[in-house]
Design a protein around this motif. Structure first.
Motif, PDB file in Angstrom:
ATOM      1  N   ALA A  77       0.733  -1.320  -0.084  1.00 50.62           N
ATOM      2  CA  ALA A  77      -0.009  -0.057   0.033  1.00 50.62           C
ATOM      3  C   ALA A  77       0.762   1.183  -0.063  1.00 50.62           C
ATOM      4  O   ALA A  77       0.403   2.378  -0.566  1.00 50.62           O
ATOM      5  CB  ALA A  77      -1.112   0.085   1.141  1.00 50.62           C
ATOM      6  N   HIS A  78       2.051   1.202   0.680  1.00 51.49           N
ATOM      7  CA  HIS A  78       2.880   2.242   0.671  1.00 51.49           C
ATOM      8  C   HIS A  78       3.822   2.431  -0.515  1.00 51.49           C
ATOM      9  O   HIS A  78       4.902   3.136  -0.368  1.00 51.49           O
ATOM     10  CB  HIS A  78       3.521   2.526   2.107  1.00 51.49           C
ATOM     11  N   GLY A  79       4.026   1.290  -1.214  1.00 51.16           N
ATOM     12  CA  GLY A  79       4.982   1.435  -2.251  1.00 51.16           C
ATOM     13  C   GLY A  79       6.345   1.013  -1.832  1.00 51.16           C
ATOM     14  O   GLY A  79       7.240   1.772  -2.535  1.00 51.16           O
ATOM     15  N   ILE A  80       6.294  -0.078  -0.812  1.00 50.54           N
ATOM     16  CA  ILE A  80       7.594  -0.174  -0.210  1.00 50.54           C
ATOM     17  C   ILE A  80       8.231  -1.378  -0.726  1.00 50.54           C
ATOM     18  O   ILE A  80       7.452  -2.621  -0.529  1.00 50.54           O
ATOM     19  CB  ILE A  80       7.576  -0.010   1.234  1.00 50.54           C
ATOM     20  N   GLN A  81       9.250  -1.607  -1.244  1.00 49.42           N
ATOM     21  CA  GLN A  81       9.849  -3.008  -1.680  1.00 49.42           C
ATOM     22  C   GLN A  81      10.330  -3.692  -0.580  1.00 49.42           C
ATOM     23  O   GLN A  81      11.146  -2.990   0.391  1.00 49.42           O
ATOM     24  CB  GLN A  81      10.820  -2.657  -2.795  1.00 49.42           C
ATOM     25  N   VAL A  82      10.223  -5.087  -0.506  1.00 49.83           N
ATOM     26  CA  VAL A  82      10.821  -5.744   0.487  1.00 49.83           C
ATOM     27  C   VAL A  82      11.919  -6.417  -0.024  1.00 49.83           C
ATOM     28  O   VAL A  82      11.852  -7.209  -1.038  1.00 49.83           O
ATOM     29  CB  VAL A  82       9.818  -6.751   1.122  1.00 49.83           C
ATOM     30  N   VAL A  83      13.269  -6.648   0.361  1.00 52.66           N
ATOM     31  CA  VAL A  83      14.470  -7.073   0.088  1.00 52.66           C
ATOM     32  C   VAL A  83      15.156  -7.882   1.168  1.00 52.66           C
ATOM     33  O   VAL A  83      14.714  -7.424   2.276  1.00 52.66           O
ATOM     34  CB  VAL A  83      15.189  -6.172  -0.486  1.00 52.66           C
ATOM     35  N   ARG A  84      15.924  -8.815   1.118  1.00 54.04           N
ATOM     36  CA  ARG A  84      16.547  -9.617   1.944  1.00 54.04           C
ATOM     37  C   ARG A  84      18.023  -9.406   1.777  1.00 54.04           C
ATOM     38  O   ARG A  84      18.535  -9.536   0.528  1.00 54.04           O
ATOM     39  CB  ARG A  84      16.306 -10.940   1.827  1.00 54.04           C
ATOM     40  N   ARG A  85      18.732  -9.026   2.749  1.00 51.85           N
ATOM     41  CA  ARG A  85      20.308  -8.997   2.444  1.00 51.85           C
ATOM     42  C   ARG A  85      21.057 -10.402   2.846  1.00 51.85           C
ATOM     43  O   ARG A  85      20.385 -11.107   3.267  1.00 51.85           O
ATOM     44  CB  ARG A  85      20.628  -7.865   3.312  1.00 51.85           C
ATOM     45  N   ILE A  86      22.281 -10.181   2.663  1.00 44.32           N
ATOM     46  CA  ILE A  86      23.235 -11.494   2.940  1.00 44.32           C
ATOM     47  C   ILE A  86      23.707 -11.677   4.463  1.00 44.32           C
ATOM     48  O   ILE A  86      24.455 -12.543   4.892  1.00 44.32           O
ATOM     49  CB  ILE A  86      24.606 -11.690   1.829  1.00 44.32           C
ATOM     50  N   SER A  87      23.376 -10.518   5.110  1.00 44.37           N
ATOM     51  CA  SER A  87      23.966 -10.663   6.367  1.00 44.37           C
ATOM     52  C   SER A  87      22.753 -10.780   7.491  1.00 44.37           C
ATOM     53  O   SER A  87      21.614 -10.731   7.081  1.00 44.37           O
ATOM     54  CB  SER A  87      24.765  -9.064   6.926  1.00 44.37           C
ATOM     55  N   GLY A  88      23.307 -10.912   8.797  1.00 43.80           N
ATOM     56  CA  GLY A  88      22.089 -11.094   9.799  1.00 43.80           C
ATOM     57  C   GLY A  88      21.576 -10.026  10.278  1.00 43.80           C
ATOM     58  O   GLY A  88      21.347  -8.850   9.582  1.00 43.80           O
ATOM     59  N   GLU A 250      19.364 -13.522 -10.740  1.00 36.60           N
ATOM     60  CA  GLU A 250      19.575 -14.832 -10.437  1.00 36.60           C
ATOM     61  C   GLU A 250      19.185 -15.228  -9.071  1.00 36.60           C
ATOM     62  O   GLU A 250      18.853 -16.241  -8.481  1.00 36.60           O
ATOM     63  CB  GLU A 250      21.077 -15.307 -10.531  1.00 36.60           C
ATOM     64  N   LYS A 251      19.153 -14.016  -7.996  1.00 39.68           N
ATOM     65  CA  LYS A 251      19.435 -14.290  -6.638  1.00 39.68           C
ATOM     66  C   LYS A 251      18.353 -13.418  -5.886  1.00 39.68           C
ATOM     67  O   LYS A 251      17.054 -13.676  -5.397  1.00 39.68           O
ATOM     68  CB  LYS A 251      20.603 -14.286  -5.973  1.00 39.68           C
ATOM     69  N   PHE A 252      18.982 -12.049  -5.877  1.00 38.46           N
ATOM     70  CA  PHE A 252      18.220 -10.938  -4.880  1.00 38.46           C
ATOM     71  C   PHE A 252      16.728 -10.452  -5.303  1.00 38.46           C
ATOM     72  O   PHE A 252      16.028 -10.435  -4.514  1.00 38.46           O
ATOM     73  CB  PHE A 252      19.249  -9.900  -4.678  1.00 38.46           C
ATOM     74  N   GLY A 253      16.536 -10.670  -6.629  1.00 42.08           N
ATOM     75  CA  GLY A 253      15.231 -10.332  -7.116  1.00 42.08           C
ATOM     76  C   GLY A 253      14.334 -11.507  -7.326  1.00 42.08           C
ATOM     77  O   GLY A 253      13.084 -11.160  -7.680  1.00 42.08           O
ATOM     78  N   THR A 254      14.361 -12.659  -6.765  1.00 40.98           N
ATOM     79  CA  THR A 254      13.724 -13.994  -6.913  1.00 40.98           C
ATOM     80  C   THR A 254      12.907 -14.131  -5.638  1.00 40.98           C
ATOM     81  O   THR A 254      13.304 -13.550  -4.486  1.00 40.98           O
ATOM     82  CB  THR A 254      14.569 -15.253  -7.046  1.00 40.98           C
ATOM     83  N   PHE A 255      11.623 -14.582  -5.651  1.00 42.12           N
ATOM     84  CA  PHE A 255      10.749 -14.653  -4.801  1.00 42.12           C
ATOM     85  C   PHE A 255      11.494 -15.949  -3.767  1.00 42.12           C
ATOM     86  O   PHE A 255      11.257 -15.851  -2.659  1.00 42.12           O
ATOM     87  CB  PHE A 255       9.385 -15.339  -5.101  1.00 42.12           C
ATOM     88  N   SER A 256      12.257 -16.801  -4.285  1.00 41.79           N
ATOM     89  CA  SER A 256      13.001 -17.935  -3.518  1.00 41.79           C
ATOM     90  C   SER A 256      13.900 -17.287  -2.623  1.00 41.79           C
ATOM     91  O   SER A 256      13.893 -17.636  -1.530  1.00 41.79           O
ATOM     92  CB  SER A 256      13.373 -18.945  -4.387  1.00 41.79           C
ATOM     93  N   TRP A 257      14.448 -16.212  -2.916  1.00 37.67           N
ATOM     94  CA  TRP A 257      15.453 -15.647  -1.967  1.00 37.67           C
ATOM     95  C   TRP A 257      14.660 -14.693  -0.908  1.00 37.67           C
ATOM     96  O   TRP A 257      15.027 -14.840   0.251  1.00 37.67           O
ATOM     97  CB  TRP A 257      16.358 -14.747  -2.876  1.00 37.67           C
ATOM     98  N   ILE A 258      13.745 -13.824  -1.515  1.00 39.22           N
ATOM     99  CA  ILE A 258      13.196 -12.941  -0.260  1.00 39.22           C
ATOM    100  C   ILE A 258      12.326 -13.765   0.475  1.00 39.22           C
ATOM    101  O   ILE A 258      12.136 -13.370   1.777  1.00 39.22           O
ATOM    102  CB  ILE A 258      12.435 -12.020  -1.220  1.00 39.22           C
ATOM    103  N   SER A 259      11.855 -14.951  -0.028  1.00 44.87           N
ATOM    104  CA  SER A 259      11.061 -15.783   1.052  1.00 44.87           C
ATOM    105  C   SER A 259      11.771 -16.999   1.701  1.00 44.87           C
ATOM    106  O   SER A 259      11.481 -18.013   1.914  1.00 44.87           O
ATOM    107  CB  SER A 259       9.738 -16.185   0.084  1.00 44.87           C
ATOM    108  N   LYS A 260      13.147 -16.808   1.474  1.00 43.29           N
ATOM    109  CA  LYS A 260      14.089 -17.723   1.949  1.00 43.29           C
ATOM    110  C   LYS A 260      13.700 -18.420   3.299  1.00 43.29           C
ATOM    111  O   LYS A 260      13.929 -19.489   3.581  1.00 43.29           O
ATOM    112  CB  LYS A 260      15.652 -17.250   2.230  1.00 43.29           C
ATOM    113  N   VAL A 261      13.115 -17.333   4.189  1.00 42.73           N
ATOM    114  CA  VAL A 261      12.703 -17.963   5.493  1.00 42.73           C
ATOM    115  C   VAL A 261      11.151 -17.212   5.540  1.00 42.73           C
ATOM    116  O   VAL A 261      11.260 -16.115   5.479  1.00 42.73           O
ATOM    117  CB  VAL A 261      13.425 -17.408   6.693  1.00 42.73           C
ATOM    118  N   PRO A 262      10.130 -18.151   5.056  1.00 39.93           N
ATOM    119  CA  PRO A 262       8.917 -17.782   4.820  1.00 39.93           C
ATOM    120  C   PRO A 262       8.190 -16.815   6.105  1.00 39.93           C
ATOM    121  O   PRO A 262       8.791 -17.043   7.160  1.00 39.93           O
ATOM    122  CB  PRO A 262       7.953 -19.177   4.781  1.00 39.93           C
TER     123      PRO A 262
END
Length: 262
Positions: A77-88, A250-262
């Motif tokens: 709703a706010h137009g905010i993208q959710v991304v996952r990084r490689i660090s904790g 190949e990685k960071f833009g894929t759903f499998s990476w972003i949902s790596k931990v559902p």
């Protein structure tokens, strides 16, 4: 000559500064991996990268649960993208112009033998000095928070691979506490027990603690780093940017990476 296994000093390296134009959130995620790998391979000198954001984002740590951290409907709703990084580390809520974000890519020898607690504080000591120079009394709250009497300023995260360490920090220069609490579920649990007012107090923006602009604070950080360690202007190479774009596909833009931990 440094003894094998001994800890390196900051001044042992020819530090590079990379401070490019605003980039998309996925580009930032991919570049962290690219530059970490480049430093590890010896193709790039140790580097300080200042991030500029082209769009708002929620950045979650590699081990965090997507659904536990983020309200997907509010983010959309706010137009905010959710991304996952490689660090904790924890979730970061960022908007262009409202945060100060940076990464350090260095040989692992810089923190050789240090505990994670000590390594975090050591990597950010130059920032504490810069904040002090700006009139902000800040300190490290273990494990990975930068805080002041007014509240938390920012948080750090690390990743180590291939003989190199990535250390990055996001600090709140300004913050939309209402929006943050709508998007971050963990923010509600930690911050909203007394409503938005307590949220704003717990994460206290640098803007409220200094009259300096965001750009001036960033320049103070760069100046302190340069005075302590030396720092030369640099740029991202075409190869680094191309590799980052490939990693997005190949990685960071894929759903499998972003949902790596559902």
């Amino acid at each position: 000559m440094k003894t094998p296994g001994a800890r390196s000093q900051w001044t042992d390296f020819n530090w590079q500064l990379v401070h490019p134009q605003p980039l998309q959130p996925l580009q930032h995620m991919a570049l962290d991996q690219v530059l970490l790998d480049e430093v590890a391979a010896g193709r790039r000198p140790p580097t300080l990268r200042i991030w500029e954001w082209a769009a708002p984002a929620v950045v979650i740590g590699i081990f965090q649960s997507l659904k536990n951290e983020v309200d997907a409907h509010a983010a959309e709703a706010h137009g905010i993208q959710v991304v996952r990084r490689i660090s904790g580390g924890g979730a970061m809520f960022v908007e262009p112009g409202n945060t100060i974000t940076y990464s350090i890519y260095a040989p692992l020898s810089l923190v050789e033998g240090m505990s994670f607690k000590d390594a975090y504080a050591y990597m950010d000591d130059f920032v504490l000095q810069a904040l002090d120079d700006a009139g902000i009394k800040a300190w490290y709250q273990p494990l990975n928070d930068i805080t002041s009497e007014a509240g938390k300023i920012g948080g750090a995260a690390q990743a180590r691979r291939g003989g190199a360490v990535l250390h990055h920090v996001t600090m709140a220069y300004d913050i939309d506490a209402v929006k943050m609490l709508q998007v971050l579920r963990i923010g509600r649990e930690k911050l909203s027990d007394k409503g938005t007012t307590s949220a704003a107090k717990r994460v206290d923006p640098l803007r409220s603690q200094t009259g300096l602009s965001r750009e001036s604070l960033i320049q103070k950080m760069i100046d302190v780093f340069r005075q302590r360690n030396g720092l030369q202007e640099s740029t991202l190479t075409p190869t680094e940017l191309a590799t980052a774009n490939r990693l997005i596909e190949e990685k960071f833009g894929t759903f499998s990476w972003i949902s790596k931990v559902p």
